[in-house]
Each structure stands twice: as C-alpha cells, then as structure tokens.
Design a protein around this motif. Sequence first.
Motif, mmCIF file in Angstrom:
data_model
loop_
_atom_site.group_PDB
_atom_site.id
_atom_site.type_symbol
_atom_site.label_atom_id
_atom_site.label_comp_id
_atom_site.label_asym_id
_atom_site.label_seq_id
_atom_site.Cartn_x
_atom_site.Cartn_y
_atom_site.Cartn_z
ATOM 1 N N ALA A 1 0.838 -1.195 -0.134
ATOM 2 C CA ALA A 1 -0.110 0.017 0.072
ATOM 3 C C ALA A 1 0.994 1.351 0.040
ATOM 4 O O ALA A 1 0.954 2.003 1.072
ATOM 5 N N THR A 2 1.568 1.504 -1.077
ATOM 6 C CA THR A 2 2.445 2.518 -1.289
ATOM 7 C C THR A 2 2.212 3.332 -2.546
ATOM 8 O O THR A 2 1.949 2.714 -3.644
ATOM 9 N N THR A 3 1.976 4.369 -2.485
ATOM 10 C CA THR A 3 1.873 5.618 -3.636
ATOM 11 C C THR A 3 3.304 5.990 -4.310
ATOM 12 O O THR A 3 4.379 5.680 -3.489
ATOM 13 N N LEU A 4 3.382 6.672 -5.121
ATOM 14 C CA LEU A 4 4.345 7.032 -6.013
ATOM 15 C C LEU A 4 5.172 8.012 -5.168
ATOM 16 O O LEU A 4 6.523 7.798 -4.896
ATOM 17 N N GLU A 5 4.630 8.859 -4.376
ATOM 18 C CA GLU A 5 5.571 9.773 -3.796
ATOM 19 C C GLU A 5 6.143 9.198 -2.434
ATOM 20 O O GLU A 5 7.581 9.563 -2.069
ATOM 21 N N VAL A 6 5.517 8.227 -1.991
ATOM 22 C CA VAL A 6 5.984 7.378 -0.772
ATOM 23 C C VAL A 6 7.194 6.550 -1.010
ATOM 24 O O VAL A 6 8.084 6.492 -0.565
ATOM 25 N N ALA A 7 6.833 6.010 -2.451
ATOM 26 C CA ALA A 7 8.054 5.287 -2.974
ATOM 27 C C ALA A 7 9.276 5.741 -3.213
ATOM 28 O O ALA A 7 10.282 5.374 -3.270
ATOM 29 N N ILE A 8 9.127 7.363 -3.770
ATOM 30 C CA ILE A 8 10.476 8.051 -4.047
ATOM 31 C C ILE A 8 10.893 8.224 -2.790
ATOM 32 O O ILE A 8 12.339 8.177 -2.636
ATOM 33 N N TYR A 9 10.367 8.785 -1.689
ATOM 34 C CA TYR A 9 11.017 8.727 -0.177
ATOM 35 C C TYR A 9 11.617 7.634 0.297
ATOM 36 O O TYR A 9 12.781 7.540 0.631
ATOM 37 N N GLN A 10 11.026 6.526 0.093
ATOM 38 C CA GLN A 10 11.636 5.224 0.456
ATOM 39 C C GLN A 10 12.730 4.761 -0.178
ATOM 40 O O GLN A 10 13.854 4.260 0.404
#
Length: 540
Positions: free
Chosen positions: A222-231
């Motif tokens: 349950a990850t969106t693009l912006e959170v995936a960039i951060y990770q």
Amino acid sequence: MVQTIAERRRSLGAGIAALLAVALFVGTAVATLLLWDGDQSASRLFSAYTWRILQFTLWQATLSTLLSVLFAIPVALSLTRRPEFPGRVWIVRLMALPMGLPALVGALGLVGIWGRQGIVNGGLAAIGLEQPVSIYGLTGILLAHTFFNIPLAVRLLLAALERQPAEYWLLSAGLGMRPLSVFRFVEWPALRRVIPGVAGLIFMLCATSFTLVLVLGGGPAATTLEVAIYQALRFDFDPPRAIALAFLQIALTGAIIGLIALLPAATDTVRAAGRKIRRFDGQTANTRLWDAAIVAAAVFFIAAPLASVLAAGLRADLVKLVTGSLFLRAAATSLSIAIAAGMIAVSASLAIVSARQAIAALPARSRPMRLLSTSLAGTSSLVLLVPPVVLGTGWFLVLRPFGDVGLFAPYLVALINALMALPFVMRVLEPALDEHTRQISRLAASLGMTGWPKWRLVDLPVLLRPMLTALSFAMALSLGDLGAVALFGSSDLITLPWLVYSTLSSYRTNDADGLALILGFVCLALTILGTAGDKENENA
C-alpha cells in the motif's frame, strides 16, 4: 487601471524576477533528474514494481474520490434542505477544520477512532467481532482521504446548491414536485455542473498524498508514488528508482492538471456557503429523520477524530513536552522555516500579481506580453506539477556532491514550502490587489503618487490585512508539512511534524499524541487568526 511607465517597469521587473527564480528552482531539480544516469532510470521506469506502485496510486485515488463524492452528496443535500437545522452554521464551519489540520495530526486522530485500541474496534469487539477494522493498508488510506476530502466536497457542493435561485424552490413547491422530481430537475443540475471539478480536485489531492500514505500505508503493498520516492532515497538509496518514480509522478500530475483544466471549476464562494434559503420540500417526518441521521453521521465522522486528538493529547504530559529541549529546538526550527516560507510566498505573489496587472493595463498587448502573463499565471501551478517530494529528490541529487546535504536542508525546506503555499497565497492576494488597484489607481496617478510614498501611505494600510491573512495561511501550511522535510529530517534538522513522526515511529504514542495536539492547535490558530473578523476570507 492607470500606471506610470516607472511603475510598470518596476512591476514587470519584479514579476519576471519571481518567475525566473521559481523556474530556476524547479527547473534545476527536474534537469538534474533528467541527467542522472538515464539508462538505469529508464530501466526502472518499466519495471513491474514501478507499475504496481502506479496502479495502486491510481486505484486508491479513484476509490477515495468516489467515496468522498458519494458520501458528500447526501450530506450537502440534507444541509441545503435544513437551513434551520440546529447548529447548522457551526456544522458548516466544522467542515473547514480538516482542511486546516496537518495531515499527520488527522492521521493520529483516525488511529484513535479506527485503530486497534480505537472506539470503533472496541465497540465491535464488545459484540463479539475480533479486530474487524484495520486502520493500516488500503482501508486506512481510504478512511483518511475521505476524512479530509468529504468536508471539502460538502462545502463545494453546498455552495453550488445554495447558488440556485430561490424561485426554483418556490416553483417546485407550486408544481407539487415529489422529492425525486426536485432532485432530478432542481438539485441534480446544480450538482452535475460542479461534481466533475470537485472529483478532479479530490483525485489530485489523493494521487499526490504523502503523509497519510506514509503513516497509514502499511508497507510495500500500500504505497503510492510519492512515498515510494521517499523510500527509495531515504531507506534504500536507489537514485535511479527514485528518478524513475519522480518522472512517473510528474507525468501523472501533469495529466491530472490537464484534465482538471478541461472541467468546470468548483468554487466555495462566501455569498453562497452558509447562506440560508427557504425550502418548501422535505417537510415529512421521514425526510427530517433521514436528514438528521445523515448530518449526525457526517458530524461524528469528522468530529470524532478531532475529539480523539484533543482527548489523547490532554492525557500527555504537555508541560514536560513543551519544556523539553528537543521540542523547543523543533519549534524554533519550524517557526523559522514557516516565517521564511511565508515571507517568500507573499513577496513572490505580490510580484507576480503586480506584473500581471501591469500587463493588463497596457493599451495594446503584444504576443510576448500575453505569453508572459500566461507564464506568470502558471507559476503557482508548478508545485502541483512537480510535487515537493520530487523537488526534494532533485535538489538532494544536486547538493550531494558538495558534501553534507543537511547543511542546506533548512533553506531547501523553506523554499519548497514557499512554493507549496504559493497557489493559496495568490488566491488570497490577487482579488484584494485587483480591487484595491481599481479603486485608487486613477486618483493616485492624478496626485502624482508613485513608488515608496504610494506604497506606504495608500497601498500598505489597505493590503496589510490580506497580506497577513496570506502569511498566516502559508505559515500554517509550512508548520504542518511533513513532505518537504521527510527527505532531509535528521538529528540536525527537526521540525514539529518530523518530531511527531519520529516519536510515533519510536512507539511513544502518548508523547506523539501530545505533540500532535500542540501542532494541530498552532496550525488551526494560525488559520483562524488569518480570517478573524474578515468574512471575505473565511472560506479561503
């Protein structure tokens, strides 16, 4: 509007300088992403992981939009039918609170209601259901998005319904229309005009959501693009993957902005929102009961998390928290960044609006001037096209070769927050500046007042109030933002949202609740302070 040549030159010069500064800041970040190891980034762009993240981003945004709009419609209809509803004015004002609340604080409030130890699960467990609702994962994201977006949708739909002429309701009663006919011929046409714009706006907010997904996402599934960039940058340090996701995010937001531009705009005007209208339908007992139940359910859904934040925060040792060295350092950092971001946003907005006024005052506008005016108008939308996390990613890669990125972090966060606030600041300042200029430009020109004397004696006394309103909004946005500081937060750079998030991640829930209460109170106080006694900006 009348301007001297010197005034026009100053206005155009300031506007062009602001335009170039914003374009340079955003363009440098995007250019760096383009030039950084393009082969690896391109290969990551077409990976199964990237497309799975994109699919989830679109899926959760679609579901959140549908839920928000579908639940907002009956609430708006009920509030429109019941102008005499007890506490109706306060209910409408309640709908504005989540929009001024930091996302992180709202997330903690939702955990208090829907979490493992929350009220809802406690009540359901009492009747024999074990852990029936999970606040994490897709369910939690949908709950959080609907909590923040249902009030926004209600206010926009309510404004559309209340803009209907009073004669419509009188005529429908005279014709003896039944409730279904009233909805079909009077209410639905008003809603139909604004629902696409409302849905597009909410979809944009959900597709670019960061803090709510970071706190409630529940892992890679349950990850969106912006959170995936951060990770990708914060945990894995995988720049090629972060760049691929960043360009996918830019393409997605660009497509959404283009689509929204084609849809009819939905506005929450002061004259409409909260205006009492006389209705002659819906007077049966069943309809009254239905309206009361719908409004009560909406009030509970919105007010319960707010009450949970208040109750949980008051249980914490607030005196110990506010006197701690870590809190004082975080508060000082947040306040410094917020003031800087607010001043930059207000200054840039004044320069942009003044330049557009100078172009509009030209007797004959050439094609370059029309292009410049369009570019100035679009400047505030760049932060929508290139979200804060993407900007932070680009500048992280720009500054990494120069040593410790943390040394530049406070300045970057302030600049990114200023860009994030720019659309809201311009919305407050542009109408006020346009109205003021129309009223005094000819008189000031006839008196020969220009430059600093005109600004000090004529402009500042009138524009001070909207400038302070815009500054308070910008500061509230900056104080409550976690997105810009997420990439750069460390032991050397601690803001209040980052302190709340770090405390929550360390499972010190009681302290996190107390810090969240303080943060929410400060942000809401700034928002209310900006509109206190000023009805023109109550709904901004």
